[in-house]
Write an enzyme that holds these catalytic residues in place. Structure first.
Site, PDB file in Angstrom:
ATOM      1  N   GLY A 379       0.818  -1.196   0.000  1.00  0.00           N
ATOM      2  CA  GLY A 379       0.000   0.000   0.000  1.00  0.00           C
ATOM      3  C   GLY A 379       0.853   1.246   0.000  1.00  0.00           C
ATOM      4  N   PRO A 380       0.236   2.417  -0.151  1.00  0.00           N
ATOM      5  CA  PRO A 380       0.980   3.676  -0.185  1.00  0.00           C
ATOM      6  C   PRO A 380       1.625   3.963   1.172  1.00  0.00           C
ATOM      7  CG  PRO A 380      -1.336   3.978  -0.814  1.00  0.00           C
ATOM      8  CD  PRO A 380      -1.201   2.598  -0.302  1.00  0.00           C
ATOM      9  N   GLY A 382       2.410   5.551   4.754  1.00  0.00           N
ATOM     10  CA  GLY A 382       1.617   6.200   5.791  1.00  0.00           C
ATOM     11  C   GLY A 382       0.275   5.575   6.076  1.00  0.00           C
ATOM     12  N   VAL A 383      -0.026   4.378   5.535  1.00  0.00           N
ATOM     13  CA  VAL A 383      -1.345   3.774   5.786  1.00  0.00           C
ATOM     14  C   VAL A 383      -1.307   2.780   6.946  1.00  0.00           C
ATOM     15  CG1 VAL A 383      -2.125   4.089   3.421  1.00  0.00           C
ATOM     16  CG2 VAL A 383      -0.937   1.990   4.037  1.00  0.00           C
ATOM     17  N   GLY A 384      -0.119   2.564   7.567  1.00  0.00           N
ATOM     18  CA  GLY A 384      -0.071   1.725   8.766  1.00  0.00           C
ATOM     19  C   GLY A 384       0.444   0.318   8.549  1.00  0.00           C
ATOM     20  N   LYS A 385       1.266   0.094   7.529  1.00  0.00           N
ATOM     21  CA  LYS A 385       1.751  -1.266   7.257  1.00  0.00           C
ATOM     22  C   LYS A 385       2.679  -1.758   8.382  1.00  0.00           C
ATOM     23  CE  LYS A 385       3.537  -0.110   3.276  1.00  0.00           C
ATOM     24  NZ  LYS A 385       3.134   1.303   3.243  1.00  0.00           N
ATOM     25  N   THR A 386       3.621  -0.908   8.761  1.00  0.00           N
ATOM     26  CA  THR A 386       4.583  -1.315   9.793  1.00  0.00           C
ATOM     27  C   THR A 386       3.905  -1.480  11.141  1.00  0.00           C
ATOM     28  OG1 THR A 386       6.329  -0.127   8.608  1.00  0.00           O
ATOM     29  CG2 THR A 386       6.764  -0.711  10.896  1.00  0.00           C
ATOM     30  N   SER A 702      -4.482   3.719 -18.801  1.00  0.00           N
ATOM     31  CA  SER A 702      -5.709   4.109 -18.093  1.00  0.00           C
ATOM     32  C   SER A 702      -6.296   5.427 -18.569  1.00  0.00           C
ATOM     33  CB  SER A 702      -5.438   4.195 -16.586  1.00  0.00           C
ATOM     34  OG  SER A 702      -4.996   2.949 -16.100  1.00  0.00           O
ATOM     35  N   LYS A 745      -7.729   5.171  -7.213  1.00  0.00           N
ATOM     36  CA  LYS A 745      -8.207   6.236  -8.089  1.00  0.00           C
ATOM     37  C   LYS A 745      -9.495   6.854  -7.564  1.00  0.00           C
ATOM     38  CE  LYS A 745      -6.143   4.180 -12.252  1.00  0.00           C
ATOM     39  NZ  LYS A 745      -6.394   3.466 -13.515  1.00  0.00           N
TER      40      LYS A 745
END
Length: 800
Positions: A379-380, A382-386, A702, A745
């Site tokens: 994911g991008p 800052g979305v909380g992966k770590t 796209s 998107k």
């Protein structure tokens, strides 16, 4: 020094070679000529005696004739020692007149002559008609001078010669005595040059120097250099000997110390270390194979001196072996309800991801010995992966360790270096386990999509074994050289995009996608987590500073545009630092931050809705794009100028995007009549398609629908609705084909203020992945063909 020696007082008379046969029909040599004997590597100086080996038939015949006739010979150095049969032009022109003192033939058939040098000569021309080399020569008598300059150099030569002979341990004592007794400057110069270890070409240079003062200077220069080399050689030899003696002495003393300690019953130094390592091996509870290897290395350690470099290397290796968690593991405390509470406490939203993690924990609880899947959060930023990995560790009660792979380009950073290298260490995987202290830790491999390959190997290939449940039970680190079981480690990887992860490595992981947050989700995350964290980071309490929900929404809308919440947290921190300064100065005791305060604290709004301004003119359409950091909106601008029908593309477009523009223009030409467009317009005009933000590379299919709409808007002189955005690939038949990145998107369209999103009809399956909050705020139009898009987005569609 060479083997040449000074002439004795009673030289042996010349004798013919044993078994010598008479040589017939050799004409007599004319007056002023010499028999010439070429030599390979010897320069004979006047006054010196030297043995010479002769092997050529012509040289043997020449020596025999000279010995028979009692004639002198001319010793001349050949220019190339490799030449078997030198011609006259391959010989130096200056040589030494010599008398044969003895001719010797050995049992093996080789011939030797012992010669004494008499005087220098120069070859004037060679004679023909002889079975050997003969030449007319000019002989030179040596200068006899006793000037102060010459006497001074004689003193220097004698002093330096004695010094050189003292530095040579095996030099005969007679040489020094001979040098001291020489009174002739010419004889002294030739004697020193003859006994010095010089190259034949250097000696030939001295031989060809007829001026006595110049010859003395050359010999003295060579001798000074020779003495300096001998001094350095002596110093090196002495230092090496001293180091060797010191080492021998140290070893002897240590052995004596061990013996004394053994007699006294004391256990000190090396013995204590060996005992400590042995106890650590027993305490580590290693697998049998590893235990055998460790004890084998321990035996080697016992027989080493602790002063040796290998002792230190082996001790470090055994410390690594004994400190790894071979049998240490934490007990899994898997409570599904508690795990759900922890995940909800740490993360807002992400329901599908939380459900998948809870499913994994449930399987681990029912089958503790099962193989752990490799989870990959994509994911991008800052979305909380770590932080999700940290939450999993909390929910399971396991140790958590994080390993960053960004920029790693050396395979040894994964597998380690072999022990033969200086400063070798285990790889990052083993080091992370050592830090965790448990073999069933949660190990997060961060930024796995940013691995690089270099000349040292491909680290992504080394990870194939680490992340394969079938192979990692016997993972072998190059430094340890024994297998370590990684099957109980819960590996979690993170990435911003999957495209750069090699296929075999991606195949070993279960990919879980984390999309960006909606504005409502960002607001809740800020209110629940970010505000408290930033208050604490800036030394504030809720009683001293507060920020309203409206202000948080204002920051999200006007000061950040991102998929995650990292920039949002920074901006909240900026507002709190402004408040902290006022409180620290004592001007205020309580600060309340509202929407009206944001321009003062954060400055003018960084982002504004530019849709109405950008799309209010014909020829401009709003597309949707996917980037590694989330979705984004993309403006497509089309214009025409008088020309010859060219298509001009700008904006740093990739090949695929250029092909989409070509296809859109071709499709518009094919349906020109249907859209009420004059076909002659394309012949008389140049069409220019531009995608702003020209410094940013753009590619992908796209934007096909948006390009067709922009061209149609330009050709019909009709504006596009400013709150509509679209994505989709087009075919030459006018079909709208599905694309990827729908979730990102759509969220980007929502953040940009879009009201209606046009998507390919075949992407309806992706609708459920879009957050419900976003679905409620947007209107979706599903496109089968480009005609569907034209009917919806143009303010005055052609044909109405």
């Amino acid at each position: 020094m060479s083997d040449a020696k000074a002439q004795g007082n009673n030289p042996t008379a010349a004798e013919p070679a044993p078994g010598q046969t008479a040589v017939a029909a050799i004409p007599d040599l004319p007056e002023g000529s010499l028999i010439i004997v070429p030599v390979r590597n010897l320069v004979l100086f006047p006054g010196l005696v030297a043995p010479i080996s002769i092997g050529r038939d012509s040289s043997v015949l020449a020596a025999q004739e000279a010995a028979r006739a009692g004639r002198q010979i001319g010793i001349v150095l050949q220019r190339n020692p490799e030449t078997a049969d030198p011609k006259p032009d391959e010989l130096y022109r200056v040589g030494t007149v010599a008398s044969i003192l003895r001719y010797v033939t050995t049992p093996d058939g080789s011939h030797h002559i012992i010669c004494q040098g008499d005087q220098r000569f120069r070859i004037r021309n060679f004679l023909e008609g002889f079975p050997f080399l003969a030449a007319r020569v000019e002989k030179f008598d040596e200068q006899q001078s006793t000037s102060p300059e010459i006497e001074a150099r004689m003193i220097q030569l004698k002093a330096r010669t004695e010094e050189a002979l003292q530095l040579i341990t095996q030099a005969p004592t007679e040489l020094a005595e001979t040098a001291r007794n020489i009174t002739s400057a010419t004889l002294l110069a030739d004697f020193v040059a003859g006994v010095m270890d010089l190259k034949p070409t250097e000696k030939q240079d001295i031989l060809e120097t007829f001026d006595l003062l110049t010859r003395l200077n050359k010999v003295l220069e060579f001798l000074v250099h020779f003495v300096e080399v001998l001094r350095i050689s002596r110093d090196i030899d002495q230092q090496t000997k001293e180091r060797f003696e010191d080492r021998q002495r140290e070893v002897l003393l240590r052995e004596q110390l061990k013996t004394i300690q053994k007699q006294l019953g004391e256990v000190e130094g090396n013995s204590a270390e060996i005992a400590e390592v042995e106890a650590n091996i027993a305490k580590a509870k290693m697998p049998e194979e590893v235990d055998i290897q460790a004890r084998k290395e321990l035996k080697r350690l016992e027989h080493m001196s602790d002063a040796s470099a290998e002792y230190s290397m082996l001790r470090t290796y055994l410390d690594w072996l004994t400190e790894l968690p071979w049998a240490v593991s934490t007990e899994d405390r898997i409570d599904i309800a508690e795990a759900r509470r922890i995940l909800d406490e740490d993360h807002y939203g992400l329901q599908k991801i939380k459900r998948r993690i809870l499913e994994y924990l449930a399987v681990r609880k029912l089958n503790p010995q099962g193989k752990s899947p490799i989870l990959c959060f994509v994911g991008p930023p800052g979305v909380g992966k770590t932080s999700l990995g940290q939450s999993i560790a909390r929910a399971t009660g396991r140790k958590f360790v994080r390993l960053s792979l960004g920029g790693v380009h050396d395979e040894a950073e994964i597998r380690g270096h072999r022990r033969t290298y200086i400063g070798a260490l285990p790889g990052n995987i083993i080091q992370a386990l050592h830090r965790a202290g448990a073999k069933n830790c949660v190990m997060m491999l961060d930024e796995i999509d940013k691995l690089g390959a270099g000349v040292q190997g491909d680290p992504s290939s080394a990870l194939l074994e680490v992340l394969d449940p079938e192979q990692n039970p016997t993972f072998r680190d190059n430094y340890l050289a024994v297998p370590f079981d990684l099957s109980q480690v819960l590996f979690i990887t993170t990435a911003n995009m999957l495209d750069t992860i090699p296929g075999p490595l991606r195949d070993r992981m279960e990919v879980i996608s984390l999309i960006g947050y909606t504005q409502e989700e960002k607001t809740q995350i800020a209110l629940r987590y970010l505000i408290n964290r930033q208050l604490q980071a800036n030394g504030l309490s809720p009683e001293q500073c507060e920020i309203t929900e409206a202000a948080v929404r204002g920051i999200i809308r006007a000061y950040t545009r991102e998929a995650g919440v990292r920039n949002l947290e920074r901006e909240i921190g900026s507002t709190f630092r402004h408040a902290a300064m006022q409180i620290a100065e004592g001007t205020l005791q309580h600060v309340r931050i509202d929407t009206a305060d944001l321009p003062t604290i954060l400055g003018p709004e960084k982002f504004e809705s530019e849709l109405a301004m950008r799309v209010s003119l014909p020829g401009v359409a709003t597309g949707l794009a996917w980037t590694p950091v989330g979705g984004d909106i993309l403006f497509i601008e089309a214009s025409r100028t008088p020309g010859t029908g060219r298509l001009i593309l700008t904006g740093q477009l990739g090949d695929v995007m250029k092909e989409s523009a070509q296809a859109a223009l071709t499709l518009l030409k094919a349906h020109a009549a249907e859209f009420k467009v004059d076909p002659g317009l394309f012949r008389k005009s140049d069409i220019h398609v531009h995608v702003p933000a020209g410094a940013i590379p753009k590619d992908g299919p796209s934007a096909g629908v948006a390009m067709f709409v922009a061209l149609t808007s330009m050709a019909t002189d009709t504006a596009v609705h400013s709150d509509h955005a679209m994505t989709g690939e087009i075919s030459l038949r006018g079909l709208v084909l599905p694309v990827g990145g729908i979730k990102e998107k759509v969220l980007a369209a929502l953040q940009a203020g879009i009201k209606t999103v046009l998507l390919p009809a075949r992407n309806k399956r992706d609708l459920e992945d879009i957050p419900e909050d976003a679905r409620k705020q947007l209107q979706f139009v599903w496109l089968e063909t480009v005609k569907d898009a034209v009917k919806v987005v143009l303010t005055d569609p052609p044909g109405n």
